[in-house]
Motif scaffolding. Sequence first.
Motif, short mmCIF file in Angstrom:
data_model
loop_
_atom_site.label_atom_id
_atom_site.label_comp_id
_atom_site.label_asym_id
_atom_site.label_seq_id
_atom_site.Cartn_x
_atom_site.Cartn_y
_atom_site.Cartn_z
N GLU A 45 3.83 60.70 -10.24
CA GLU A 45 3.45 62.10 -10.44
C GLU A 45 3.54 62.48 -11.91
N GLN A 46 4.56 61.98 -12.60
CA GLN A 46 4.69 62.25 -14.04
C GLN A 46 3.52 61.63 -14.80
N LEU A 47 3.10 60.43 -14.41
CA LEU A 47 1.97 59.79 -15.09
C LEU A 47 0.68 60.58 -14.89
N ASN A 48 0.53 61.19 -13.72
CA ASN A 48 -0.66 61.98 -13.45
C ASN A 48 -0.74 63.22 -14.34
N GLU A 49 0.38 63.67 -14.89
CA GLU A 49 0.40 64.85 -15.75
C GLU A 49 -0.02 64.53 -17.19
N VAL A 50 -0.09 63.26 -17.55
CA VAL A 50 -0.44 62.86 -18.92
C VAL A 50 -1.91 63.14 -19.17
N ASP A 51 -2.20 63.78 -20.33
CA ASP A 51 -3.58 64.07 -20.71
C ASP A 51 -4.20 62.81 -21.32
N VAL A 52 -5.20 62.24 -20.65
CA VAL A 52 -5.84 61.03 -21.13
C VAL A 52 -7.29 61.26 -21.51
N ASP A 53 -7.68 62.52 -21.69
CA ASP A 53 -9.05 62.82 -22.10
C ASP A 53 -9.33 62.18 -23.46
N GLY A 54 -10.41 61.47 -23.55
CA GLY A 54 -10.81 60.84 -24.81
C GLY A 54 -10.15 59.51 -25.07
N VAL A 55 -9.32 59.04 -24.17
CA VAL A 55 -8.66 57.74 -24.35
C VAL A 55 -9.53 56.68 -23.69
N GLU A 56 -9.92 55.68 -24.47
CA GLU A 56 -10.77 54.60 -23.96
C GLU A 56 -9.96 53.68 -23.06
N PRO A 57 -10.52 53.27 -21.91
CA PRO A 57 -9.83 52.27 -21.09
C PRO A 57 -9.69 50.96 -21.86
N MET A 58 -8.61 50.25 -21.63
CA MET A 58 -8.40 48.99 -22.34
C MET A 58 -7.81 47.95 -21.40
N THR A 59 -8.06 46.71 -21.73
CA THR A 59 -7.54 45.62 -20.90
C THR A 59 -6.29 45.01 -21.48
N GLY A 60 -5.94 45.37 -22.70
CA GLY A 60 -4.74 44.85 -23.34
C GLY A 60 -4.40 45.70 -24.54
N VAL A 61 -3.26 45.40 -25.17
CA VAL A 61 -2.83 46.21 -26.31
C VAL A 61 -3.45 45.74 -27.62
N GLU A 62 -3.96 44.54 -27.66
CA GLU A 62 -4.59 44.01 -28.86
C GLU A 62 -6.11 44.14 -28.75
N PRO A 63 -6.76 44.73 -29.74
CA PRO A 63 -8.22 44.76 -29.68
C PRO A 63 -8.77 43.36 -29.95
N MET A 64 -9.40 42.79 -28.95
CA MET A 64 -9.91 41.42 -29.08
C MET A 64 -11.34 41.37 -28.57
N ARG A 65 -12.10 40.47 -29.14
CA ARG A 65 -13.45 40.20 -28.64
C ARG A 65 -13.44 38.78 -28.10
N LEU A 66 -14.16 38.60 -27.03
CA LEU A 66 -14.28 37.26 -26.48
C LEU A 66 -15.15 36.40 -27.37
#
Length: 95
Positions: A39-60
Amino acid sequence: MAITEDEARKVAHLARIAVNDADLPALAQELNGILHFMEQLNEVDVDGVEPMTGVEPMRLKRREDVVTDGEMQDLILKNAPDAREGFFAVPKVVE
């Protein structure tokens, strides 16, 4: 939303976890803690946050998509129990 002991028993049964009746209140409390955190996580504002698959920006690593014959027909057919004229030979299954 609160989890009752009966619901905790049902969750344990569905998860195939053996839980003693004496441990059900503690399990219900743990599940309630998890739900509260969600429920606490649902309260976080994530507008404008890009979905990501990991913490490091990587290209295959990319390679050119080229169709080849693999250049190892002999090596592959060497493992076949029966190979004829460059193909796997299999028993006839449909008449």
